[in-house]
Design an enzyme around this catalytic site. Sequence first.
Site, PDB file in Angstrom:
ATOM      1  N   ASN A   1       0.634  -1.243   0.073  1.00  0.00           N
ATOM      2  CA  ASN A   1       0.155   0.203  -0.422  1.00  0.00           C
ATOM      3  C   ASN A   1       0.519   1.104  -0.119  1.00  0.00           C
ATOM      4  O   ASN A   1       1.627   1.848   1.060  1.00  0.00           O
ATOM      5  CB  ASN A   1      -0.948   0.036   1.423  1.00  0.00           C
ATOM      6  CG  ASN A   1      -1.295   1.765   1.122  1.00  0.00           C
ATOM      7  OD1 ASN A   1      -1.751   1.692   0.509  1.00  0.00           O
ATOM      8  ND2 ASN A   1      -2.278   1.899   2.844  1.00  0.00           N
ATOM      9  N   TRP A   2       0.881   2.046  -0.841  1.00  0.00           N
ATOM     10  CA  TRP A   2       1.549   2.982  -1.068  1.00  0.00           C
ATOM     11  C   TRP A   2       1.553   4.205  -0.589  1.00  0.00           C
ATOM     12  O   TRP A   2       1.884   4.982  -0.475  1.00  0.00           O
ATOM     13  CB  TRP A   2       2.130   3.346  -2.510  1.00  0.00           C
ATOM     14  CG  TRP A   2       2.948   2.239  -3.668  1.00  0.00           C
ATOM     15  CD1 TRP A   2       3.207   1.127  -3.131  1.00  0.00           C
ATOM     16  CD2 TRP A   2       3.386   2.297  -4.988  1.00  0.00           C
ATOM     17  NE1 TRP A   2       4.494   0.420  -3.984  1.00  0.00           N
ATOM     18  CE2 TRP A   2       4.369   0.991  -4.973  1.00  0.00           C
ATOM     19  CE3 TRP A   2       3.668   2.784  -6.090  1.00  0.00           C
ATOM     20  CZ2 TRP A   2       4.685   0.435  -5.649  1.00  0.00           C
ATOM     21  CZ3 TRP A   2       3.556   2.484  -6.613  1.00  0.00           C
ATOM     22  CH2 TRP A   2       4.601   1.440  -7.389  1.00  0.00           C
ATOM     23  N   LYS A   3       0.377   4.195  -0.374  1.00  0.00           N
ATOM     24  CA  LYS A   3      -0.503   5.864   0.107  1.00  0.00           C
ATOM     25  C   LYS A   3      -0.137   6.853  -0.612  1.00  0.00           C
ATOM     26  O   LYS A   3      -0.169   6.439  -1.907  1.00  0.00           O
ATOM     27  CB  LYS A   3       0.180   5.824   2.023  1.00  0.00           C
ATOM     28  CG  LYS A   3      -0.347   4.402   2.556  1.00  0.00           C
ATOM     29  CD  LYS A   3       0.070   4.699   4.049  1.00  0.00           C
ATOM     30  CE  LYS A   3       0.415   3.034   4.918  1.00  0.00           C
ATOM     31  NZ  LYS A   3       0.088   3.302   6.208  1.00  0.00           N
TER      32      LYS A   3
ATOM     33  N   HIS B   1      -9.198   0.974   5.258  1.00  0.00           N
ATOM     34  CA  HIS B   1      -8.350   0.961   5.728  1.00  0.00           C
ATOM     35  C   HIS B   1      -8.724   1.547   7.100  1.00  0.00           C
ATOM     36  O   HIS B   1      -9.503   3.311   6.772  1.00  0.00           O
ATOM     37  CB  HIS B   1      -7.282   1.576   4.450  1.00  0.00           C
ATOM     38  CG  HIS B   1      -5.594   1.685   5.531  1.00  0.00           C
ATOM     39  ND1 HIS B   1      -5.689   2.187   6.048  1.00  0.00           N
ATOM     40  CD2 HIS B   1      -4.124   0.909   4.913  1.00  0.00           C
ATOM     41  CE1 HIS B   1      -4.277   2.296   6.596  1.00  0.00           C
ATOM     42  NE2 HIS B   1      -3.884   1.057   5.506  1.00  0.00           N
TER      43      HIS B   1
ATOM     44  N   GLU C   1      -5.655  -5.575  10.404  1.00  0.00           N
ATOM     45  CA  GLU C   1      -4.357  -4.647  10.736  1.00  0.00           C
ATOM     46  C   GLU C   1      -4.790  -3.426  11.982  1.00  0.00           C
ATOM     47  O   GLU C   1      -4.996  -3.038  12.107  1.00  0.00           O
ATOM     48  CB  GLU C   1      -4.679  -3.738   9.663  1.00  0.00           C
ATOM     49  CG  GLU C   1      -4.064  -3.908   8.168  1.00  0.00           C
ATOM     50  CD  GLU C   1      -3.839  -2.701   7.501  1.00  0.00           C
ATOM     51  OE1 GLU C   1      -2.586  -3.820   7.106  1.00  0.00           O
ATOM     52  OE2 GLU C   1      -4.221  -1.973   7.578  1.00  0.00           O
TER      53      GLU C   1
ATOM     54  N   GLY D   1       2.231   2.197  10.393  1.00  0.00           N
ATOM     55  CA  GLY D   1       3.541   3.068  10.425  1.00  0.00           C
ATOM     56  C   GLY D   1       3.869   3.837  11.601  1.00  0.00           C
ATOM     57  O   GLY D   1       4.386   4.894  12.144  1.00  0.00           O
TER      58      GLY D   1
ATOM     59  N   SER E   1       3.635  -2.451  10.500  1.00  0.00           N
ATOM     60  CA  SER E   1       4.529  -2.277  10.443  1.00  0.00           C
ATOM     61  C   SER E   1       5.324  -3.530   9.848  1.00  0.00           C
ATOM     62  O   SER E   1       6.507  -4.145  10.378  1.00  0.00           O
ATOM     63  CB  SER E   1       5.173  -1.854  11.609  1.00  0.00           C
ATOM     64  OG  SER E   1       4.534  -0.401  12.414  1.00  0.00           O
TER      65      SER E   1
ATOM     66  N   GLY F   1       3.117  -0.730   3.901  1.00  0.00           N
ATOM     67  CA  GLY F   1       2.909   0.513   4.029  1.00  0.00           C
ATOM     68  C   GLY F   1       4.139   0.712   3.809  1.00  0.00           C
ATOM     69  O   GLY F   1       4.679  -0.028   2.396  1.00  0.00           O
ATOM     70  N   GLY F   2       5.392   1.433   4.819  1.00  0.00           N
ATOM     71  CA  GLY F   2       6.170   1.260   4.077  1.00  0.00           C
ATOM     72  C   GLY F   2       6.546   0.885   3.125  1.00  0.00           C
ATOM     73  O   GLY F   2       7.882   1.486   2.609  1.00  0.00           O
TER      74      GLY F   2
ATOM     75  N   GLU G   1      -6.351   3.981   8.014  1.00  0.00           N
ATOM     76  CA  GLU G   1      -6.808   5.487   7.110  1.00  0.00           C
ATOM     77  C   GLU G   1      -7.746   6.133   7.522  1.00  0.00           C
ATOM     78  O   GLU G   1      -8.332   7.666   7.553  1.00  0.00           O
ATOM     79  CB  GLU G   1      -5.986   5.989   7.290  1.00  0.00           C
ATOM     80  CG  GLU G   1      -4.195   5.886   7.021  1.00  0.00           C
ATOM     81  CD  GLU G   1      -3.242   5.236   7.228  1.00  0.00           C
ATOM     82  OE1 GLU G   1      -3.138   5.111   5.695  1.00  0.00           O
ATOM     83  OE2 GLU G   1      -2.153   5.050   7.337  1.00  0.00           O
TER      84      GLU G   1
HETATM   85  C1  PEP Z   1      -0.340   0.152   6.274  1.00  0.00           C
HETATM   86  O1  PEP Z   1      -0.769   1.435   5.512  1.00  0.00           O
HETATM   87  O2  PEP Z   1      -1.653  -0.872   5.546  1.00  0.00           O
HETATM   88  C2  PEP Z   1       0.380  -0.311   6.761  1.00  0.00           C
HETATM   89  C3  PEP Z   1       0.096  -1.566   7.181  1.00  0.00           C
HETATM   90  O3  PEP Z   1       1.319   0.553   6.795  1.00  0.00           O
HETATM   91  P1  PEP Z   1       3.041   0.019   8.046  1.00  0.00           P
HETATM   92  O4  PEP Z   1       3.581  -1.056   7.214  1.00  0.00           O
HETATM   93  O5  PEP Z   1       3.258   1.009   7.037  1.00  0.00           O
HETATM   94  O6  PEP Z   1       2.786  -0.376   8.975  1.00  0.00           O
END
Ligand code: PEP
Length: 252
Positions: A9-11, A95, A167, A173, A213, A234-235, A97
């Site tokens: 997920n590149w956000k 999600h 999640e 994040g 993470s 994500g990251g 967010e």
């Molecule tokens: C996400 O945005 O779905 C996520 C899991 O982010 P991260 O891996 O950065 O925690």
Amino acid sequence: MRRPFIAGNWKLHKTTAEAVTLVKALEANLADVTDRDIVVAPVFTVLTSVSSALGDSNIAVAAQNCFPEMQGAYTGEVSPLLLKDAGCRYVIVGHSERRQLFGETDGFINRKLKAVADAGLTAVFCVGETLEEREQGRTFEVLEKQLRGGLENLLRDAMARVVVAYEPVWAIGTGKTASAAQAQQAHAFIRDLLSRLYDADLACRIRIVYGGSVKPDNVDGLLSQQDIDGALVGGASLKAEDFIRIVRFLPS
Ligand code: PEP
């Protein structure tokens, strides 16, 4: 056997040029991976360029969000049909967010899940508790509410294609990862609930992936758990080297 599912997920990151460079690097280094689904979720504006760059490679494209109507007077929104037209096979729905920053409710997420299914796409349906909810011992209650609300009247055929993403909000994040045991416990709860909401066969076949993470150094432990069928990243999905290592996780 459930086929592993790894999505990035590149956000709100990456220009068109950066996105195409990243997927070309992924394509070059992951072409031999045939036993797991690999997905990237760029921002809307680069979906078409990324889909074209990937062609018929083994990497599929997801959108990060959608609106639950196919067309109409909805200024600024994007429908599942248009996402399909842009080359997407998947849509991330619910999600944390979107829930936290944009006030998305279980009811709205339910409409999106139905629209995604109607368009013939697969939803990556996210659920997860906040730190406060976990500390209050309400994790399972929150997961049950999100799953029951999000899946209300979603037909079995549509549900059979959904990928559920657990999640925990406190792990997204933040660099804090749920322990493999904590994640496994939540995944087992979700699978059991799906067996009650649908049936044991569907629950056994559906993929439940972990997000929060996930990094090259923790992916192997997490994905060795019985009910963890992949990762939503994500990251670490923004860097080719890290995402490649995550896709190439080594189950024990
Ligand atoms: C996400 O945005 O779905 C996520 C899991 O982010 P991260 O891996 O950065 O925690």
